[in-house]
Every structure is written in C-alpha cells, then in structure tokens.
Scaffold this motif. Structure first.
Motif, PDB file in Angstrom:
ATOM      1  N   GLU A  45      42.319  -0.681 -48.174  1.00 27.08           N
ATOM      2  CA  GLU A  45      43.745  -0.302 -47.495  1.00 27.08           C
ATOM      3  C   GLU A  45      43.593   0.508 -46.587  1.00 27.08           C
ATOM      4  O   GLU A  45      44.329   0.139 -45.253  1.00 27.08           O
ATOM      5  N   ARG A  46      43.003   1.683 -46.443  1.00 28.64           N
ATOM      6  CA  ARG A  46      43.112   2.811 -45.841  1.00 28.64           C
ATOM      7  C   ARG A  46      42.403   2.288 -44.236  1.00 28.64           C
ATOM      8  O   ARG A  46      42.834   2.388 -43.388  1.00 28.64           O
ATOM      9  N   GLY A  56      48.502 -11.434 -34.834  1.00 27.85           N
ATOM     10  CA  GLY A  56      47.875 -12.050 -36.300  1.00 27.85           C
ATOM     11  C   GLY A  56      46.433 -12.627 -36.072  1.00 27.85           C
ATOM     12  O   GLY A  56      45.868 -13.207 -36.957  1.00 27.85           O
ATOM     13  N   TYR A  57      45.905 -12.529 -34.754  1.00 28.79           N
ATOM     14  CA  TYR A  57      44.794 -13.052 -34.478  1.00 28.79           C
ATOM     15  C   TYR A  57      43.348 -12.591 -35.003  1.00 28.79           C
ATOM     16  O   TYR A  57      42.499 -13.252 -35.294  1.00 28.79           O
ATOM     17  N   LEU A  58      43.489 -11.232 -35.628  1.00 31.16           N
ATOM     18  CA  LEU A  58      42.471 -10.502 -36.169  1.00 31.16           C
ATOM     19  C   LEU A  58      42.476 -10.701 -37.739  1.00 31.16           C
ATOM     20  O   LEU A  58      41.507 -10.067 -38.432  1.00 31.16           O
ATOM     21  N   LYS A  59      43.318 -11.414 -38.521  1.00 29.96           N
ATOM     22  CA  LYS A  59      43.416 -11.576 -39.799  1.00 29.96           C
ATOM     23  C   LYS A  59      42.883 -12.766 -39.898  1.00 29.96           C
ATOM     24  O   LYS A  59      42.917 -13.643 -41.207  1.00 29.96           O
ATOM     25  N   LEU A  60      42.633 -14.054 -38.985  1.00 25.96           N
ATOM     26  CA  LEU A  60      42.283 -15.245 -39.103  1.00 25.96           C
ATOM     27  C   LEU A  60      41.297 -15.651 -40.332  1.00 25.96           C
ATOM     28  O   LEU A  60      41.448 -16.558 -41.124  1.00 25.96           O
ATOM     29  N   MET A  61      40.208 -14.751 -40.424  1.00 29.54           N
ATOM     30  CA  MET A  61      39.135 -15.155 -41.387  1.00 29.54           C
ATOM     31  C   MET A  61      39.478 -14.466 -42.804  1.00 29.54           C
ATOM     32  O   MET A  61      38.622 -14.392 -43.491  1.00 29.54           O
ATOM     33  N   TYR A  96      34.441  -7.273 -42.070  1.00 25.74           N
ATOM     34  CA  TYR A  96      34.005  -8.295 -42.937  1.00 25.74           C
ATOM     35  C   TYR A  96      33.554  -7.758 -44.162  1.00 25.74           C
ATOM     36  O   TYR A  96      33.815  -7.917 -45.352  1.00 25.74           O
ATOM     37  N   PRO A  97      32.705  -6.527 -44.045  1.00 23.53           N
ATOM     38  CA  PRO A  97      32.047  -6.012 -45.497  1.00 23.53           C
ATOM     39  C   PRO A  97      33.111  -5.377 -45.992  1.00 23.53           C
ATOM     40  O   PRO A  97      33.182  -4.946 -47.425  1.00 23.53           O
ATOM     41  N   ILE A  98      34.201  -4.531 -45.223  1.00 27.87           N
ATOM     42  CA  ILE A  98      35.206  -3.866 -45.670  1.00 27.87           C
ATOM     43  C   ILE A  98      36.155  -4.728 -46.647  1.00 27.87           C
ATOM     44  O   ILE A  98      36.313  -4.366 -47.923  1.00 27.87           O
ATOM     45  N   HIS A  99      36.211  -5.862 -46.246  1.00 27.93           N
ATOM     46  CA  HIS A  99      37.255  -6.824 -46.888  1.00 27.93           C
ATOM     47  C   HIS A  99      36.543  -7.288 -48.097  1.00 27.93           C
ATOM     48  O   HIS A  99      37.245  -7.561 -49.272  1.00 27.93           O
ATOM     49  N   ARG A 100      35.253  -7.429 -48.055  1.00 26.83           N
ATOM     50  CA  ARG A 100      34.575  -8.111 -49.219  1.00 26.83           C
ATOM     51  C   ARG A 100      34.013  -7.061 -50.268  1.00 26.83           C
ATOM     52  O   ARG A 100      33.922  -7.463 -51.530  1.00 26.83           O
ATOM     53  N   PHE A 101      33.670  -5.923 -49.950  1.00 31.57           N
ATOM     54  CA  PHE A 101      32.983  -4.943 -50.909  1.00 31.57           C
ATOM     55  C   PHE A 101      33.732  -3.510 -51.023  1.00 31.57           C
ATOM     56  O   PHE A 101      33.019  -2.891 -51.866  1.00 31.57           O
ATOM     57  N   ALA A 102      34.921  -3.195 -50.260  1.00 34.09           N
ATOM     58  CA  ALA A 102      35.303  -1.984 -50.255  1.00 34.09           C
ATOM     59  C   ALA A 102      36.006  -1.783 -51.587  1.00 34.09           C
ATOM     60  O   ALA A 102      36.742  -3.024 -51.991  1.00 34.09           O
ATOM     61  N   LEU A 136      42.899  -4.865 -38.845  1.00 36.64           N
ATOM     62  CA  LEU A 136      43.441  -6.343 -38.669  1.00 36.64           C
ATOM     63  C   LEU A 136      44.726  -6.277 -38.181  1.00 36.64           C
ATOM     64  O   LEU A 136      45.212  -7.230 -37.588  1.00 36.64           O
ATOM     65  N   GLU A 137      45.466  -5.137 -37.901  1.00 38.82           N
ATOM     66  CA  GLU A 137      46.614  -5.066 -37.215  1.00 38.82           C
ATOM     67  C   GLU A 137      46.659  -4.591 -35.833  1.00 38.82           C
ATOM     68  O   GLU A 137      47.437  -4.515 -34.981  1.00 38.82           O
ATOM     69  N   GLY A 138      45.142  -4.216 -35.395  1.00 41.57           N
ATOM     70  CA  GLY A 138      45.065  -3.848 -33.920  1.00 41.57           C
ATOM     71  C   GLY A 138      45.128  -2.438 -33.694  1.00 41.57           C
ATOM     72  O   GLY A 138      45.042  -2.196 -32.417  1.00 41.57           O
TER      73      GLY A 138
END
Length: 396
Positions: free
Chosen positions: A112-113, A52-57, A100-106, A119-121
C-alpha cells in the motif's frame, strides 16, 4: 490490417491513449529531448496516473471502462508514448517494472505504501539488478542482503549500475545474495528500499547516446537497513521474482520498439512521397520502396509477436511458459526499431543526420539502446533456443 490480435475494445483504447499522448506528451517532447526536462516527465506521469493508465495491468486497482484491462493495454500505452518520445516511455516503463513485483510479492503494508503512489502517478520506481560484473548473467550477482536478527531489519550492501530512474525514484526493488552457499539462482532475495534510506547514494549519472531526458545512473548501498516487512516474496525467492519481472519488462519493451519503429516508418514514407529526385518522387525508386517494404513487414511481425505475448500474459500464462514468447517479442521489436531508424536516416540522406531537419537522427540514437536493455538480443536468442531444445543444456 495491423493489430490483428486486438479486439475492438483494444483499438478504441488505443485511440483514446493516442489522443491523451497528443495532448499531454507531444507539447513537451522538445523540452525532454533538448533540455532533458525531467520535471516535464513527472508532470506527464502524474497525468497518466490520474487518467488511470498506470493501473491497467493490475485489474484489482483498475477502475476504468475496459472490461478486461491487462498487459495488452500497458503495451499500447508504451507504444504510443515511445512513438512520440522513447525517453519518457523509459521512465514510466521502469516505474511499472518496479510496480509489478511489488504488486505480486510485497506484504500488505509496504504494498500500500509504495504501489499505490506509483499507480496514481504520484511516485516513480526503479529496479536494481545490473552490477559492474553482472549484466545478463544475473547469477553472478555480488550485492549482499543479510537479516539482522537483533533489529529485525534487512541490511543491503552493494553497487548497481545502469539503473533507470536512479536518484529520482521513490522506491527501489533491489536484488542481492542472501545465501552464498547454494547455487546463485537459489540464493537471491529481493527487498524494497525507499528513497532517502541511510547508506544509499548515487555516485554518477550516465550520459547516453540516446533517450535524452531519461535518468540512468549508479546506485551504491552501504549497510542500508530496511524493515523486515520490505522483503518481496520469501527469502531466496529472488530469482523466480526476477524471471517474472523480465517477462513483464520484455513484453513492455516490445511496445517500445513498435513505437520507435512506427515513428521512423512515418518519417521515411512522408519523405519518400514528397521528395523529388531525378525527375520523379523518391518513393518511385526501387531501392527506396524495397526499404519501405522491409520496414513495413518487420513492424507487422514485431507487432504480432508482442501482442501475442501480451495476450498470453493476460490469459494467465507466465514464468518459463512465457519466456520464449516474451523474448521473441523483445528481440524482434528492438531489432526492428534499429533497422527502421537506420533505413529512415538513409532515405533522408543529409536531413537524416541533422537535428535541424526533424527527429530521424534522434530515433536513430534512441533505437540503438533497445537491443541492449532488458536483456540483450543475444540473451533473448539464448532463451528462445533453450525452450526449443529442452533436452540440450546450452552453454552460455
């Protein structure tokens, strides 16, 4: 006490991450450095994702025990990884800079794709900004992005270089010019290009002085077509997206610099306390303790600036309001890493420049990259000065 800005929850998290890195990364650092084993990096990345360490932010994805996960905790992960191996930290930091930009702007479907696997590695990402004639001057970008009204696709053509995770990433965030008739900063657009897209190639991978094991190379795109939904944000919104990505990346790089600096100081202190010279310990020499003291206070200064910037980000401050603080963090942490690595080699003497006697020479090679990547030290100084003197238009 170091880590002044951290809470008890933050410090407990550091202890947890340090144990994870000792277990998962430490046994593989020799293979990464000596054999440039990228497979080892992917295995550790998968373990990071599973933990879960890649989902922290990205709090909406995080399912851990931290009450308020954020960039502060991503910086801690970056620091603890870089302390053991900066090449591996580069791989995951690049993936997160892509996330970061995928999360904010996709849009929902590509978000989802592409975001969830990173984030799940299970996947890694890459960001494509730099070109042969474009480094810090992103406004001079030559890559082109146009929209095909018939097929409803974005068409990307251009050449990018110094791209981390080139040829290995599963998705690339690519910036290009969509409107050449307006000032460059108002005519840039960002799109998502998946690995394997027709027309994408990787002409060359680079052999760097340091960060052995990280993959950095060139990305060529010849009429690469991606779906309309792969647009990030809005058309001609790419520069604003880029600014946010740079802030994010520079704070993360603050953690990278801290990790390399701490590793160097540890080696220097151990040597100074154990090596006999002219009838006394090396650390009893004034010239040596002067170097140790300088390394110590520089690390503390870099840590304060980096954690301040991360805490500001986590409180909702971003864009131009974070540009100065993110630049200060990156500038001071990266320059500190170079200083500490250099002084450590000097303290160790012949052992410092010999691979057979520890990793001081590796840190020296690794650290030299930091004042260049993610915005040079000179560019960071410009951004800092520009915020301090808002009434003056500085001339690059």
């Amino acid at each position: 006490m170091r880590d002044f800005f951290l809470t008890e929850d933050d410090r407990a998290f550091r202890t947890e991450v340090r144990a994870f890195m000792s277990r998962e990364l430490a046994p593989k650092v020799d293979a990464i450095e000596r054999d440039q084993d990228f497979g080892a990096q992917l295995a550790i990345t998968r373990a990071l994702g599973e933990a879960g360490y890649l989902k922290l932010m990205f709090p909406d994805f995080h399912r851990g025990t931290l009450p308020k996960p954020g960039l502060t905790h991503a910086v801690i992960v970056s620091e603890e990884a870089a302390f053991l191996n900066y090449a591996f930290e580069t791989t995951i930091a690049t993936a997160l800079s892509c996330a970061y930009p995928i999360h904010r702007f996709a849009r929902a479907a590509p978000r989802e794709r592409y975001l969830t696997p990173i984030l799940e590695g299970r996947a890694i990402g890459s960001i494509c900004m730099t070109e042969p004639n474009v480094g810090s001057d992103s406004a001079a970008m030559e890559a082109q992005i146009r929209f095909d009204e018939v097929t409803r696709e974005w068409v990307v053509s251009g050449f990018k270089r110094y791209i981390s995770n080139a040829s290995k990433a599963d998705v690339y965030v690519v910036w290009g010019v969509t409107d050449p008739n307006v000032p460059p900063q108002k005519g840039l657009t960002a799109v998502l290009v998946p690995a394997g897209a027709r027309g994408m190639s990787f002409p060359r991978l680079y052999d760097f002085i340091g960060r052995r094991g990280s993959i950095v190379g060139e990305v060529a795109m010849d009429e690469v077509r991606v779906p309309e939904e792969n647009l990030l944000g809005e058309v001609n919104d790419g520069f604003r997206i880029m600014l946010g990505a740079f802030n994010f990346e520079r704070v993360i790089l603050g953690g990278s610099g801290l990790g390399v600096s701490r590793a160097a100081l540890d080696i220097a202190c151990q040597h100074a306390q154990s090596r006999d010279s002219f009838g006394q310990k090396l650390g009893q020499k004034q010239l040596i303790w002067d170097m140790i003291a300088q390394m110590s206070w520089k690390i503390d200064a870099a840590e304060l600036l980096t954690h301040r910037a991360a805490k500001m980000y986590d409180s909702g401050i971003g864009g131009k309001d974070l540009m100065r603080e993110a630049s200060q963090a990156k500038l001071v942490a990266s320059e500190t890493a170079v200083f500490c690595a250099d002084r450590t080699v000097q303290i160790l003497g012949g052992d410092g420049v010999t691979r057979q006697y520890g990793k001081a020479e590796q840190l020296y090679r690794d650290a030299r990259t930091l004042p260049i990547v993610g915005g040079t030290s000179e560019m960071c100084k410009y951004l800092i000065a520009a915020r301090e003197m808002p009434s003056i238009r500085l001339n690059l």
